[in-house]
Design a protein around this motif. Structure first.
Motif, mmCIF file in Angstrom:
data_model
loop_
_atom_site.group_PDB
_atom_site.id
_atom_site.type_symbol
_atom_site.label_atom_id
_atom_site.label_comp_id
_atom_site.label_asym_id
_atom_site.label_seq_id
_atom_site.Cartn_x
_atom_site.Cartn_y
_atom_site.Cartn_z
ATOM 1 N N ALA A 153 -93.021 -7.157 -39.745
ATOM 2 C CA ALA A 153 -92.765 -7.800 -41.038
ATOM 3 C C ALA A 153 -93.898 -7.489 -42.016
ATOM 4 O O ALA A 153 -93.661 -7.152 -43.172
ATOM 5 N N HIS A 154 -95.128 -7.561 -41.535
ATOM 6 C CA HIS A 154 -96.281 -7.239 -42.395
ATOM 7 C C HIS A 154 -96.219 -5.779 -42.829
ATOM 8 O O HIS A 154 -96.442 -5.448 -43.992
ATOM 9 N N ARG A 155 -95.891 -4.918 -41.894
ATOM 10 C CA ARG A 155 -95.785 -3.475 -42.201
ATOM 11 C C ARG A 155 -94.700 -3.245 -43.250
ATOM 12 O O ARG A 155 -94.897 -2.482 -44.192
ATOM 13 N N ALA A 156 -93.554 -3.885 -43.097
ATOM 14 C CA ALA A 156 -92.445 -3.707 -44.043
ATOM 15 C C ALA A 156 -92.840 -4.189 -45.433
ATOM 16 O O ALA A 156 -92.550 -3.517 -46.432
ATOM 17 N N THR A 157 -93.519 -5.340 -45.523
ATOM 18 C CA THR A 157 -93.919 -5.838 -46.846
ATOM 19 C C THR A 157 -94.978 -4.933 -47.461
ATOM 20 O O THR A 157 -94.999 -4.741 -48.675
ATOM 21 N N SER A 158 -95.847 -4.352 -46.642
ATOM 22 C CA SER A 158 -96.855 -3.415 -47.153
ATOM 23 C C SER A 158 -96.191 -2.160 -47.715
ATOM 24 O O SER A 158 -96.588 -1.653 -48.757
ATOM 25 N N VAL A 159 -95.181 -1.656 -47.026
ATOM 26 C CA VAL A 159 -94.462 -0.463 -47.483
ATOM 27 C C VAL A 159 -93.755 -0.754 -48.799
ATOM 28 O O VAL A 159 -93.825 0.035 -49.746
ATOM 29 N N VAL A 160 -93.088 -1.897 -48.896
ATOM 30 C CA VAL A 160 -92.392 -2.274 -50.127
ATOM 31 C C VAL A 160 -93.389 -2.401 -51.276
ATOM 32 O O VAL A 160 -93.152 -1.902 -52.381
ATOM 33 N N ALA A 161 -94.528 -3.040 -51.040
ATOM 34 C CA ALA A 161 -95.545 -3.197 -52.088
ATOM 35 C C ALA A 161 -96.064 -1.833 -52.547
ATOM 36 O O ALA A 161 -96.243 -1.600 -53.746
ATOM 37 N N THR A 162 -96.278 -0.917 -51.622
ATOM 38 C CA THR A 162 -96.744 0.428 -51.961
ATOM 39 C C THR A 162 -95.699 1.166 -52.788
ATOM 40 O O THR A 162 -96.025 1.837 -53.771
ATOM 41 N N GLN A 163 -94.432 1.029 -52.415
ATOM 42 C CA GLN A 163 -93.356 1.685 -53.162
ATOM 43 C C GLN A 163 -93.255 1.126 -54.579
ATOM 44 O O GLN A 163 -93.074 1.874 -55.538
ATOM 45 N N LYS A 164 -93.386 -0.189 -54.726
ATOM 46 C CA LYS A 164 -93.331 -0.809 -56.061
ATOM 47 C C LYS A 164 -94.502 -0.338 -56.920
ATOM 48 O O LYS A 164 -94.335 -0.028 -58.099
ATOM 49 N N ARG A 165 -95.689 -0.283 -56.328
ATOM 50 C CA ARG A 165 -96.856 0.164 -57.072
ATOM 51 C C ARG A 165 -96.683 1.611 -57.532
ATOM 52 O O ARG A 165 -96.981 1.958 -58.667
ATOM 53 N N ALA A 166 -96.168 2.460 -56.646
ATOM 54 C CA ALA A 166 -95.942 3.866 -56.999
ATOM 55 C C ALA A 166 -94.909 3.987 -58.118
ATOM 56 O O ALA A 166 -95.054 4.809 -59.032
ATOM 57 N N ALA A 167 -93.865 3.162 -58.070
ATOM 58 C CA ALA A 167 -92.828 3.198 -59.116
ATOM 59 C C ALA A 167 -93.417 2.772 -60.457
ATOM 60 O O ALA A 167 -93.099 3.361 -61.501
ATOM 61 N N ARG A 168 -94.274 1.744 -60.455
ATOM 62 C CA ARG A 168 -94.911 1.293 -61.705
ATOM 63 C C ARG A 168 -95.792 2.386 -62.293
ATOM 64 O O ARG A 168 -95.841 2.575 -63.495
ATOM 65 N N GLU A 169 -96.517 3.088 -61.433
ATOM 66 C CA GLU A 169 -97.429 4.124 -61.908
ATOM 67 C C GLU A 169 -96.680 5.325 -62.480
ATOM 68 O O GLU A 169 -97.210 6.037 -63.319
ATOM 69 N N LYS A 170 -95.453 5.549 -62.053
ATOM 70 C CA LYS A 170 -94.662 6.672 -62.555
ATOM 71 C C LYS A 170 -94.037 6.380 -63.913
ATOM 72 O O LYS A 170 -93.702 7.299 -64.648
ATOM 73 N N ARG A 171 -93.848 5.084 -64.240
ATOM 74 C CA ARG A 171 -93.238 4.726 -65.518
ATOM 75 C C ARG A 171 -94.145 5.134 -66.661
ATOM 76 O O ARG A 171 -95.356 4.960 -66.598
ATOM 77 N N PRO A 172 -93.561 5.645 -67.759
ATOM 78 C CA PRO A 172 -94.389 5.983 -68.916
ATOM 79 C C PRO A 172 -94.971 4.709 -69.518
ATOM 80 O O PRO A 172 -94.317 3.685 -69.594
ATOM 81 N N ARG A 173 -96.208 4.786 -69.900
ATOM 82 C CA ARG A 173 -96.889 3.611 -70.482
ATOM 83 C C ARG A 173 -96.439 3.420 -71.905
ATOM 84 O O ARG A 173 -96.313 4.364 -72.687
ATOM 85 N N GLU A 174 -96.194 2.161 -72.262
ATOM 86 C CA GLU A 174 -95.795 1.833 -73.628
ATOM 87 C C GLU A 174 -97.043 1.866 -74.526
ATOM 88 O O GLU A 174 -98.127 1.462 -74.113
ATOM 89 N N GLU A 175 -96.856 2.417 -75.697
ATOM 90 C CA GLU A 175 -97.990 2.485 -76.636
ATOM 91 C C GLU A 175 -98.211 1.124 -77.232
ATOM 92 O O GLU A 175 -97.300 0.393 -77.563
#
Length: 176
Positions: A153-175
């Motif tokens: 369960a801890h591993r799964a939540t860590s993977v999900v958190a990493t995926q969310k962080r990566a998705a946020r970093e890929k989004r273009p930043r709003e000016e």
């Protein structure tokens, strides 16, 4: 393996514990083909974790009569720790054996070998050894099915958190 087998009904065939047992036994018995027995229960899997700094090492030795083979799989990269080098003394020469994560290192019992002390970080290894080998007999933490569920369960939540962080970093930043 008992804990893993409790999850077999939810896994694809290739991930079932019986397949791991068979693969481990094949790897284990490959070193010494003169085994007196071919039973899967003649070996055990042990995990070893050494945290540095420690002044202890594993002195040069040959495995005793209890051993027919030793197989080890490093579970983390050597960049995560300093020291902890596996060395063999063969033909009057010292050989330091590279241990990349996930590789397989095997030796028969008559090979003189040792491990240098871990001076920094944590060294993690999975061993496949004869059942009578003392490795894993002392300082052992027995895991329960609940422990495995919490870990997964801890591993799964860590993977999900990493995926969310990566998705946020890929989004273009709003000016601003």
């Amino acid at each position: 393996m008992q804990i893993l087998s409790s999850f077999d009904s939810t896994l694809d065939d290739k991930y079932k514990s019986s397949n791991f047992r068979s693969k481990f036994f094949t790897l284990f018995s490959r070193v010494n083909r003169n085994r007196s027995s071919s039973l899967l229960d003649d070996y055990k899997v042990a995990l070893r974790m050494t945290r540095g700094p420690t002044i202890s090492c594993i002195d040069f030795h040959r495995d005793g009569t209890y051993a027919t083979s030793t197989s080890q799989i490093p579970l983390n990269s050597p960049t995560e720790y300093k020291g902890g080098q596996l060395c063999f003394f063969v033909n009057d020469q010292l050989h330091f054996i590279p241990r990349p994560r996930g590789s397989l290192i095997q030796h028969p019992p008559e090979v003189l070998h040792g491990v240098t002390s871990v001076t920094e970080g944590t060294r993690k290894s999975l061993f496949i050894v004869d059942r009578d080998n003392g490795l894993g007999d002392e300082g052992v933490i027995e895991l329960t099915g609940d422990d495995l569920v919490v870990f997964l369960a801890h591993r799964a939540t860590s993977v999900v958190a990493t995926q969310k962080r990566a998705a946020r970093e890929k989004r273009p930043r709003e000016e601003a």
